[in-house]
Design a protein around this motif. Structure first.
Motif, PDB file in Angstrom:
ATOM      1  N   LYS A 103       0.665  -1.408   0.175  1.00 26.76           N
ATOM      2  CA  LYS A 103       0.458   0.224   0.554  1.00 26.76           C
ATOM      3  C   LYS A 103       0.897   1.600   0.009  1.00 26.76           C
ATOM      4  N   TRP A 104       2.040   1.852   1.164  1.00 30.45           N
ATOM      5  CA  TRP A 104       2.813   2.177   0.929  1.00 30.45           C
ATOM      6  C   TRP A 104       3.164   3.504  -0.791  1.00 30.45           C
ATOM      7  N   LYS A 107       1.624   3.798  -2.883  1.00 28.58           N
ATOM      8  CA  LYS A 107       0.893   5.303  -2.644  1.00 28.58           C
ATOM      9  C   LYS A 107       1.964   6.323  -2.974  1.00 28.58           C
ATOM     10  N   ASP A 146      -7.785  -1.311   5.428  1.00 30.28           N
ATOM     11  CA  ASP A 146      -6.782  -0.586   4.995  1.00 30.28           C
ATOM     12  C   ASP A 146      -6.310  -0.707   3.968  1.00 30.28           C
ATOM     13  N   ASP A 149      -8.797  -2.287   1.437  1.00 25.69           N
ATOM     14  CA  ASP A 149      -9.615  -0.439   0.793  1.00 25.69           C
ATOM     15  C   ASP A 149      -8.636  -0.009  -0.542  1.00 25.69           C
ATOM     16  N   LYS A 150      -6.773  -0.311  -0.235  1.00 23.34           N
ATOM     17  CA  LYS A 150      -5.906   0.556  -1.059  1.00 23.34           C
ATOM     18  C   LYS A 150      -5.925  -0.053  -2.248  1.00 23.34           C
ATOM     19  N   ASP A 152      -5.440  -2.120  -5.803  1.00 21.18           N
ATOM     20  CA  ASP A 152      -6.464  -1.391  -6.995  1.00 21.18           C
ATOM     21  C   ASP A 152      -7.324  -3.629  -7.359  1.00 21.18           C
TER      22      ASP A 152
END
Length: 376
Positions: A103-104, A107, A146, A149-150, A152
């Motif tokens: 996730k990080w 982003k 989380d 949710d993040k 794809d």
């Protein structure tokens, strides 16, 4: 496309090699794959491998495991952020913390993020009573939510796992199912010489009806069930072979010795090639888990290996694998408590093999002299 692949336990020669096969396939299609793993493995098959050199073993206690998870998370984040021109980050669990790294990185690098769910964390350890601290449970569920949710796209290993993820509020279109798999051609290429080498290495396997378990020897895998089955088995020709390593193994070996179970053989973990050869030498495969409803959604890789080798398989749980096995007559599923039915099934298979062996005893085979010495 450049893909950063995060898998803390990446293996290419033993254990689960799902990530290895997927990465090879991606490379063959022209993609650039950088695998970041905790294991110390060299680059291979066009896959660039970066190791965080983070020790991890199934025998570790829970505190030491958590420490390993955190160290890998921090190091893999550092290495991933050093990569340039990333198009996609593919993170495979467990542990769940790998999803945080994915996730990080996605982003910061502004790239796509795919999260593969191999085990339903934290549901499984919570429902099995492994994780009991309420504060920790809240944190883990927050991380899971989380990450989902993040992402794809989310990859689940079974329809049951997908249903559980969807029930947590994730749109069904976001979740794809890619089950485990096995390369049938690998089993077709195994020769009688490969088998003879293992019969020589493990002479205890000769002239026995082999009921084989090959994999992790941990809490979920419930090898105690095999020992219970062995205690009830009176047919001396049946040998329960347990191959692998794990936290539970020393205790199980002690219990087998105390119970004087001469029909149980523990072997150390072997290479993937030797494990596949052992599968072809077996008469039946075993895939057991604890009696917990959530484990019905699992997708055991070893089950696919037995099927690919054309071996009947025994399981003690329900779910999609039980349905597929029954539909295609690839083995037999039993209720967890029906250990007597399972034993009778094994004994009948053993008797059937013995009868067929006697029928073929007059067949003459011109073995090379070097092989005759090893067989006879």
């Amino acid at each position: 496309m450049k893909i950063v692949y995060l898998h803390q336990y990446f293996e290419k020669e033993k254990g689960g090699i799902r990530s290895y096969e997927i990465a090879k396939k991606l490379v063959s299609e022209g993609h650039q794959v950088t695998m970041i793993t905790g294991n110390d493995i060299s680059s291979c098959e066009g896959i660039t491998i970066i190791s965080t050199k983070t020790p991890y073993r199934q025998e570790y206690g829970y505190i030491r495991r958590i420490f390993s998870f955190v160290i890998y998370m921090l190091k893999s984040l550092f290495y991933a952020l050093r990569e340039k021109d990333i198009d996609l980050v593919y993170a495979t669990s467990t542990p769940l913390t790998v999803g945080l790294v994915g996730k990080w990185v996605a982003k910061i690098k502004k790239c796509a993020f795919v999260f593969e769910v191999r085990d339903l964390w934290p549901d499984v350890p919570i429902q099995l009573g492994i994780i009991k601290n309420n504060f920790l449970i809240k944190i883990l569920y927050k991380i899971e939510s989380d990450v989902y949710d993040k992402a794809d796209k989310i990859i689940a290993l079974s329809e049951g796992m997908k249903m559980d993820i969807v029930q947590k509020g994730i749109h069904p279109d976001k979740v794809e199912v890619i089950t485990n798999f096995a390369d049938i051609s690998r089993f077709k290429s195994i020769s009688i010489m490969d088998q003879i080498q293992l019969y020589t290495k493990y002479p205890q396997l000769q002239n026995r009806f082999i009921s084989l378990y090959a994999g992790t020897i941990g809490f979920v895998n419930h090898i105690d069930y095999i020992l219970k089955l062995a205690r009830s088995t009176k047919n001396d020709e049946i040998l329960y072979v347990i191959v692998g390593d794990g936290k539970e193994k020393p205790r199980l070996i002690r219990e087998a010795k105390l119970a004087k179970l001469t029909n149980v053989l523990f072997l150390d973990a072997v290479s993937k090639a030797e494990a596949q050869t052992l599968v072809t030498m077996s008469d039946v495969g075993m895939c057991f888990v604890r009696d917990e409803e959530i484990l019905n959604r699992n997708s055991q890789n070893k089950l696919f290996d037995f099927w690919a080798a054309g071996k009947p398989t025994l399981i003690n749980y329900k779910g999609w694998q039980d349905k597929v096995m029954r539909e295609f007559k690839a083995g037999q599923g039993f209720d967890y408590g029906n250990i007597d039915g399972l034993r009778l099934y094994l004994e009948n298979l053993s008797m059937h093999k013995k009868k067929n062996t006697k029928k073929c005893s007059n067949v003459s085979v011109n073995w090379p002299s070097s092989i005759k010495k090893r067989i006879y």
